[in-house]
Enzyme design. Structure first.
Site, mmCIF file in Angstrom:
data_model
loop_
_atom_site.group_PDB
_atom_site.id
_atom_site.type_symbol
_atom_site.label_atom_id
_atom_site.label_comp_id
_atom_site.label_asym_id
_atom_site.label_seq_id
_atom_site.Cartn_x
_atom_site.Cartn_y
_atom_site.Cartn_z
ATOM 1 N N GLU A 18 1.039 -0.863 0.077
ATOM 2 C CA GLU A 18 -0.041 -0.052 -0.202
ATOM 3 C C GLU A 18 0.942 1.255 -0.111
ATOM 4 O O GLU A 18 0.638 2.190 0.920
ATOM 5 C CB GLU A 18 -1.069 0.050 1.249
ATOM 6 C CG GLU A 18 -2.035 -1.226 0.950
ATOM 7 C CD GLU A 18 -3.262 -1.194 1.953
ATOM 8 O OE1 GLU A 18 -3.201 -0.256 2.828
ATOM 9 O OE2 GLU A 18 -4.191 -2.036 1.837
ATOM 10 N N GLU B 239 -4.853 -8.879 -0.495
ATOM 11 C CA GLU B 239 -5.446 -8.435 0.575
ATOM 12 C C GLU B 239 -7.148 -8.433 0.226
ATOM 13 O O GLU B 239 -7.603 -7.532 -0.746
ATOM 14 C CB GLU B 239 -4.842 -7.164 1.503
ATOM 15 C CG GLU B 239 -3.733 -7.416 1.864
ATOM 16 C CD GLU B 239 -3.645 -6.017 2.919
ATOM 17 O OE1 GLU B 239 -4.602 -5.395 3.373
ATOM 18 O OE2 GLU B 239 -2.273 -5.787 2.973
#
Ligand code: AHR
Length: 660
Positions: free
Chosen positions: A194, A312
């Protein structure tokens, strides 16, 4: 007679209850090409709450039964669902993690604050060696996420060297000092996590450069080739995908995607039908996200070399009362099970691009497989979904076209039924199908293309309440049981799905395969033709004039060749020993392809270093046409054609099976 009874049975089931809708599924066994990568069934474990500490790691001196500090009960449960790959150490934690703090004698390891997750002290007692020992015990492959946010290029480069090198070097000396002589060979590496958010708040242009810079120094050691997974987008950030693909596609092997199905902040079991609909709808958004990100990737990578790695995904509810907000500990209900099943069906149906997915997270965090409390353990409904879906791992994907009624809630609606199917290496057909409508049953009429069903059996996961869940006191409230609502009919199969249910069907039957060729006389070996020219792809040999030709025992490069800028085409027949699934592998430098019965099976075209591509086909025993194309541009040259099939392991296609 049997079929008549079956139809009467399904009809009775249909007529006895009021709310039933009719849907159809076409199961097309005519174009079997793509394997469902087992890594779609991967998991994620972060230094977050009690995922690692308490969930996996209890230490050697714990009263909880353990092997080398790792919980035995958890390992046994995970082995049952055949976890293929596990991501670690984060998540957001990864970009603050300094791996050298997690090696060596535990008493000497420095502590840190886990600033992302609850501000607790992390004592680094679980590090590289412990994680790799856990993977060994579970039997899964490790997937490391490197620190790009707050770590250096050198630090990440040395981590790769520490785990993958067998050379004499400072890092391998350090590893040996810490008790491990040989390298582990970790293949999967994330270049940050991220990076648009907790991993460094970077712009995509800046990150693309960083990915290339860090990636450059993540070296291959010996046979251990690093599979580099760049940080991809969250949800609908299509601009991120575009920028990374445009600027870094040639230096990465995978691109990640994150998608969470957030609810309104309430705890996992605290919802009514509006919460049911809302979270299921959010999870099914994956279909649109994957389609649109894949379309962008296709423009830069039409051969689908780069994997989309959904590393994820899952539901995100409010934390359970009395637990640390930063620990993300949540219960897991039938709603979570059906979001997992729908998501896995979507991944299966996109298996040409989605090569790995990692549900968040494995134990005690978010949509977990397992919840633990001291020495106790409970398996969640999501665990049972992974158990029921494991038959799809590495199986051959079968296209299902679903025509479903809509599940209408208020002014909104979503498809009531979703499904995916595959054929395993024994030739059994598996279909996982969900009815997410909580009020209506679904009568599904299944038709087959190029297949006739003979018998069917199944398992079902459902419950009377939509928020049913398993607790330490009632661990089997949501548990799979035998399913008897499916029957073979004269036109295919009929299935009646109860409301809010997942059904996994195993179907036995026969495939309508192209018949083998009838050859009157054969000679050993395959014919080959040799050409010269400069190409970047396998040329259209039909438009060229061969400079030499002959017969070869196997698919080997003719000894008499110009070294560079040449191509070879091989034509012949392969004698297939038994009906079943066969995978052909083209390992080459530069490009090669394998075509069976005029259908391209293994496509390894393009100018490249040695690498292998494969494809699978269902074949009847007997003779089939085989064609191999190969070209050499410059540098090294290699060509190997191998295969595996029913009852035999991968091997070079032997000369005794080839003829012309
Ligand atoms: O899975 C929990 C967190 O969600 C991860 O650490 C992060 O990558 C994501 O935002």
């Amino acid at each position: 007679m049997k079929k008549l009874i079956a139809v009467i049975f399904v009809f009775l089931t249909f007529s006895l209850h009021a709310q039933i809708q009719t849907d159809s599924i076409t199961i097309d066994a005519s174009n079997l090409r793509t394997k469902i990568n087992k890594n779609i069934y991967g998991q994620f474990s972060e230094h977050l709450g009690n995922c690692i500490y308490g969930g996996i790691w209890v230490g050697e001196n714990s009263k909880i039964p353990n092997t080398n500090g790792i919980r035995k009960d958890v390992v046994e449960a995970l082995k049952r669902i055949r976890v293929p790959v596990l991501r670690w150490p984060g998540g957001c934690f990864a970009d603050e993690y300094h791996w050298k703090d997690g090696i060596g004698p535990r008493v000497n390891r420095p502590a840190m604050i886990n600033t992302n997750w609850g501000g607790v002290t992390e004592d680094n007692s679980f590090g590289t060696h412990e994680f790799l020992e856990f993977c060994r015990q579970v039997g899964c492959e490790p997937y490391f996420t490197g620190n790009v946010g707050s770590g250096t290029v050198q630090e990440l480069s040395q981590w790769v060297e520490y785990v993958n090198s067998d050379n004499i070097s400072p890092m391998t000396d350090l590893r040996k000092k810490n008790g491990r002589d040989s390298s582990w060979g970790v293949k999967y590496w994330g270049i940050g996590n991220e990076s648009w958010g907790c991993g460094g708040t970077m712009r995509p242009e800046f990150y693309a450069d960083q990915a290339k810079r860090y990636g450059t120094y993540m070296r291959d050691y010996g046979t251990h080739k690093v599979f580099k997974i760049a940080c991809g987008p969250s949800d609908e950030d299509y601009g991120w995908t575009e920028t990374i693909m445009k600027n870094a596609a040639d230096q990465i092997n995978g691109l990640s995607l994150h998608h969470y199905s957030f609810n309104d902040g309430r705890t996992a079991a605290d919802f009514d039908e509006s919460g049911w609909f809302d979270v299921l709808k959010k999870s099914l958004k994956l279909e649109e996200l994957i389609s649109k990100h894949s379309a962008i990737m296709d423009r830069y990578d039409p051969q689908k070399r780069i994997a989309l790695v959904v590393d994820e995904w899952g539901t995100w509810h409010g934390v359970e009362p009395g637990t640390n907000q930063g620990f993300l500990y949540q219960q897991n209900t039938l709603r979570d099970a059906l979001t997992a099943a729908g998501s896995l069906n979507i991944f299966n149906n996109h298996c040409d691009r989605v090569k790995m997915a990692n549900i968040a997270q494995m134990i005690n965090v978010l949509q977990a497989m397992i919840l633990t409390k001291d020495g106790k353990m409970v398996l969640t409904p999501t665990y049972h979904v992974f158990d029921m879906f494991k038959v799809h791992q590495n199986a051959l994907w079968v296209r299902t076209s679903v025509k479903s009624q809509e599940y209408i809630f208020g002014k909104d609606h979503i498809s009531a039924v979703n499904a995916s199917a595959s054929i395993d290496d024994q030739g059994k057909l598996h279909m996982t199908v969900c009815n997410i409508d909580p009020k209506s049953r679904q009568r599904i009429i299944c038709k087959f293309i190029k297949y006739s069903a003979a018998s069917v059996s199944g398992k079902i996961l459902t419950a009377n309440e939509m928020n049913a869940h398993n607790t330490f006191d009632a661990p089997t409230a949501v548990y799979p049981s035998d399913f008897s609502g499916a029957a073979v009919t004269s036109s295919g199969l009929e299935v009646v799905l109860p409301p809010m249910s997942l059904v996994a069907l195993e179907i036995d039957g026969t495939y309508d395969l192209s018949p083998p060729l009838q050859l009157k006389t054969t000679e050993p070996g395959v014919r080959y033709e040799y050409y010269e020219g400069q190409w970047k792809h396998i040329p259209d040999f039909d438009s060229l004039t061969a400079l030499q030709s002959g017969v070869a025992g196997q698919f080997v490069i003719p000894e008499k060749n110009s070294g560079e800028d040449f191509g070879v085409r091989y034509n012949g027949y392969i004698k297939i020993p038994a009906d079943g699934l066969y995978t052909f592998y083209a390992n080459s430098d530069d490009g090669a392809s394998v075509t069976i019965d005029n259908t391209l099976i293994a496509d390894n075209d393009g100018q490249h270093a040695p690498k292998e591509e494969s494809g699978t086909i269902m074949l009847k025993s007997g003779f089939h046409k085989i064609q191999v194309g190969f070209f050499q541009a410059s540098g090294g040259k290699t060509l190997d054609v191998s295969f595996d099939g029913p009852g035999f392991a991968k091997q070079i296609v032997p000369s005794r099976m080839l003829c012309h």
